[in-house]
Design an enzyme around this catalytic site. Structure first.
Site, PDB file in Angstrom:
ATOM      1  N   HIS A 202      -4.900   0.342  -3.523  1.00 40.53           N
ATOM      2  CA  HIS A 202      -4.623  -0.766  -2.621  1.00 40.53           C
ATOM      3  C   HIS A 202      -5.886  -1.610  -2.480  1.00 40.53           C
ATOM      4  O   HIS A 202      -7.008  -1.111  -2.635  1.00 40.53           O
ATOM      5  CB  HIS A 202      -4.183  -0.248  -1.254  1.00 40.53           C
ATOM      6  CG  HIS A 202      -2.793   0.317  -1.228  1.00 40.53           C
ATOM      7  ND1 HIS A 202      -1.678  -0.444  -1.505  1.00 40.53           N
ATOM      8  CD2 HIS A 202      -2.339   1.573  -0.962  1.00 40.53           C
ATOM      9  CE1 HIS A 202      -0.591   0.308  -1.412  1.00 40.53           C
ATOM     10  NE2 HIS A 202      -0.959   1.535  -1.094  1.00 40.53           N
ATOM     11  N   CYS A 244      -4.777  -5.535  -4.946  1.00 40.94           N
ATOM     12  CA  CYS A 244      -4.727  -6.831  -4.276  1.00 40.94           C
ATOM     13  C   CYS A 244      -6.141  -7.281  -3.925  1.00 40.94           C
ATOM     14  O   CYS A 244      -7.039  -6.455  -3.699  1.00 40.94           O
ATOM     15  CB  CYS A 244      -3.879  -6.740  -3.002  1.00 40.94           C
ATOM     16  SG  CYS A 244      -2.134  -6.411  -3.302  1.00 40.94           S
TER      17      CYS A 244
END
Length: 393
Positions: A202, A244
């Site tokens: 993440h 991300c």
């Protein structure tokens, strides 16, 4: 005196249909007028600006505007002036860009051995992936692991790393795994010719890698760790980052230059708003805290590929894996002997053509890669190995 030259070339994708912005597959059409703007501070020599303008005119730029601006000028210290520097390239181009008269698809002469990295030594890969809480991540691990095996990389795989001690957080474990990877390479008795590191996790709002516990680490810290590897001095170091880099969801830009009736009759695909940008930093970009200067010699031979533009979301499908990793594996398997930067441009073209139905509703979203390179030679992952000397009796 050193100064910063950040030349940004953006092909006007907003001015044409996205399907026609590349004249043929993988090549930009540059039949229209070319314009250039040179911004320089008072500390830059006028002769330097004049040389740049001559080059731009030679390349067919009809309008070359020159303006003075408060551009920051970087001065080298005496110690820095003794070191060598290398340009750093940042690209989100989707195809071959040829400013001269040479057609990029014509047969090119074979490059000299000195113009290409020698990959006859050991190739090592480290795949670090957070699987927990990231549905579809296992597909990326399997696909990338198979590709590394096909390209003769000796691969180390760590999923949901917790390191040896339970007191370490998952992201401290990332740092520990990278340090151990570097130590293993330095301990090898045989030459190492290339390293590939994939970081899949993440991402945070500022491009950090996030763990399940919310702790974070900057990817640049892991790059710096591997840059200290003595076995890799002068060798290419490849970093793939599937994470991300913020929360922005790009809706893309449409074909605004088309006649209204064409826009009404056909819904043409949009282009990511961050695509078609090329930046070249000819010298130091400024110093990070305690780290080496980007563009300096200790930051050479590094290739970083981000799955998303700065500040944007990187998409991953629960059943197929991420767009970036899956497309990358597909392109490299189809042409493993190709030059890597050219193949990555093709990967970006395909990713930019995708339209993702994000979790934020029924609106289609776009994604775009960012490629950063300080490579000094051509890099072909399936390059011919140098012939071994004949064995004695």
């Amino acid at each position: 005196m050193a100064f910063l030259v950040a030349g940004t070339l953006q092909v006007a994708s907003q001015m044409a249909d996205a399907r026609q912005s590349l004249e043929r597959k993988g090549k930009y059409g540059l039949q229209g007028p070319r314009v250039a703007l040179t911004l320089s501070s008072s500390g830059v020599l006028a002769s330097t600006v004049a040389v740049l303008e001559d080059v731009l005119r030679t390349l067919g730029f009809e309008s070359c505007q020159k303006r003075e601006a408060s551009v920051q000028v970087f001065y080298r210290t005496t110690k820095e002036s003794e070191a060598s520097y290398c340009p750093v390239l940042r690209s989100s181009l989707r195809g071959a860009l040829c400013l001269g008269d040479v057609e990029p698809w014509e047969p090119q002469p074979e490059p000299s051995p000195s113009a290409q990295y020698d990959l006859s030594g050991t190739r090592a890969a480290l795949l670090l992936s957070v699987i927990h809480g990231r549905p579809g991540a296992q597909h990326d691990v399997e696909a990338l692991g198979g590709l590394c095996q096909a390209l003769n990389f000796k691969t180390t795989l760590r999923t949901d790393p917790t390191a040896q001690a339970s007191i370490l957080s998952p992201l401290q474990a990332f740092q520990e795994e990278m340090a151990q990877f570097r130590e293993r390479l330095d301990a090898r008795r045989v030459p190492v010719s290339c390293a590939l590191v994939a970081l899949m996790a993440h991402g945070g709002p500022q491009g950090q890698l996030l763990g399940a516990d919310g702790q974070e680490i900057q990817p640049e810290a892991l790059v710096e760790e591997l840059s200290r590897c003595r076995a890799l001095w002068g060798c290419p170091k490849i970093f793939l980052l599937q994470a991300c880099r913020g929360g922005q969801r790009d809706a893309g830009v449409g074909p605004t230059a088309l006649p209204w009736f064409r826009r009404w009759l056909q819904a043409s695909p949009t282009t990511p708003s961050h695509a078609d940008v090329l930046q070249i930093y000819a010298d130091a970009q400024g110093r990070s805290s305690g780290g080496p200067t980007p563009g300096s010699s200790d930051q050479a031979d590094i290739l970083m590929v981000y799955a998303a533009a700065e500040g944007c979301v990187a998409y991953r499908d629960d059943e197929k894996g991420s767009d970036f990793i899956q497309t990358l594996v597909e392109v490299l398997r189809a042409d493993p002997k190709g030059e890597l930067l050219e193949l990555l441009t093709e990967v970006n073209r395909r990713v930019c053509e995708l339209e993702v139905l994000g979790p934020d509703g029924q609106k289609r979203r776009k994604a775009c890669l960012e490629i950063r390179s300080s490579l000094r030679r051509r890099l072909c992952l399936q390059a011919q190995l140098r012939p071994l000397p004949p064995r004695g009796c």
